[in-house]
Design an enzyme around this catalytic site. Structure first.
Site: not given
Length: 399
Positions: A119, A124, A131, A172, A354
């Site tokens: 990740y 990103r 995130s 995602d 999160d």
């Protein structure tokens, strides 16, 4: 971690589940009936010790309240396998856990499989803020991703070739390219995402490695108008990776989200009408399968159920951040009821935030401070003690 649009949870699961480091594989279940080459079959999924260490404070917190049942439930999670997330700053944590897994394998003779999330794409999470990653879009983004991130991970896992690996690639990212190209950050990131994931696929080709690509979830890409574009995009990325020689096992849905695997009724936030008849993850898989088949893509799936124990807990389909009222979902198992669904897994380690509810934080996302979000909450990835206690109390199936 979540990117936008149509989010939902779904209702009670019809599939049984048991906690434990070996995924439940009971006599007569779908794995035995299907007799396919699932990477989850006849192995022990490694339960990483870093997550177990975090849980100790939860055990202590329940004990301090005199809640023996809560403490016992938290203790059981120490042996429930959750995925290890490898980001730019987390590579150094990988090898110690592989050493630990190898020691377990050598001592017990039980084949260990390491569940990993890779990740760290440049740019990103183009449609979120909480995130966003360390690598930036630009001329050196992809070269650094390849040589300083993917290549070192490949090198490390090849040093521990007696272990097996299940790898989830870049949650995602590609889903954003299906629905969010109207967002400038996503449009700018499209070529980088495709090239980065194609390269990762091409490198994770060892026989002891199974790769699953993220497909968002049922209330994101499950809308009927998204099915064909989803298949086209993943076929394009597969072609970039090398259609004849580079393979991946299948796809994963619902990473770090709250949708149930199977259900009899849809959650209220799917809304009325026929536009999305794929109102749980299993229905989503079934709807995608003919499109994937037409494009020569694999039709094997896994699904994250780590926080999918409760339904009808959100007022908005867009809410994805530390949703209050959530509970632990069905425990990791291979007893999925469908030959094309390899396993139910816990990709998101329950208890890890999160995103922060602090509006002054650099990576504050408004969805982490809305009415559906549990507050207060720390930065993404940090431990949220009150939240994990709530998840345990609301677990479904219960402890």
């Amino acid at each position: 971690m979540r990117s936008l649009l149509n989010y939902a949870t779904v209702s009670l699961l019809a599939v049984p589940a048991l906690a434990g480091p070996i995924l439940s594989e009971r006599a007569g279940n779908n794995q035995d009936r299907c007799n396919h080459d699932s990477p989850f079959k006849n192995v022990q999924i490694y339960a990483n010790y870093r997550y177990a260490t975090k849980l100790q404070q939860t055990i202590n917190a329940f004990n301090a309240k005199g809640d023996a049942a809560g403490a016992a439930a938290a203790a059981s999670l120490k042996t429930t396998p959750t995925f290890i997330w490898i980001t730019w700053t987390q590579i150094n944590y990988l090898e110690p856990q592989l050493l630990d897994a190898k020691a377990i394998q050598d001592e017990t003779g039980q084949q260990q499989t390491i569940p990993l999330v890779v990740y760290n794409l440049p740019g990103r999470d183009c449609a979120a803020l909480a995130s966003q990653g360390e690598l930036q879009l630009g001329s050196d983004g992809i070269p650094r991703y390849m040589t300083e991130f993917i290549d070192p991970i490949v090198s490390i896992i090849r040093r521990y070739a007696s272990l097996r690996y299940v790898i989830v690639l870049e949650p995602d990212s590609l889903a954003n390219l299906v629905t969010n190209m109207h967002i400038e950050n996503c449009a700018n990131a499209a070529a980088t995402y495709k090239a980065g994931i194609a390269y990762a696929i091409s490198q994770f080709q060892d026989k002891n490695v199974a790769v699953y690509l993220d497909i968002g979830h049922s209330n994101w890409l499950g809308w009927n108008s998204n099915l064909q574009p989803t298949a086209e995009l993943f076929a394009e990325v597969k072609k970039w990776a090398g259609q004849r020689t580079n393979k991946f096992r299948g796809f994963i849905s619902n990473v770090a989200n709250y949708n149930a695997y199977n259900s009899t009724t849809p959650d209220k936030i799917y809304g009325p009408g026929p536009d999305n008849s794929n109102w749980n993850e299993w229905r989503f898989f079934r709807a995608l399968t003919p499109y994937f088949t037409n494009f020569g893509l694999p039709t094997k799936f896994i699904v994250d159920q780590s926080r999918s124990g409760q339904i009808n807990i959100r007022s908005s389909a867009n809410s994805w951040c530390n949703v209050k009222g959530a509970g632990l979902g069905i425990r990791p198992t291979t007893d999925t009821g469908d030959c094309n669904v390899d396993a139910i897994v816990w990709v998101k380690p329950p208890g890890e935030s999160d995103g922060t509810s602090n509006p002054d934080a650099v990576r504050y996302d408004a969805l982490c401070g809305n009415a559906d979000a549990f507050q207060p909450a720390p930065e993404a990835g940090d431990w949220n003690e009150a939240y994990i206690e709530m998840l345990i109390k609301n677990a479904n199936p219960p402890f």
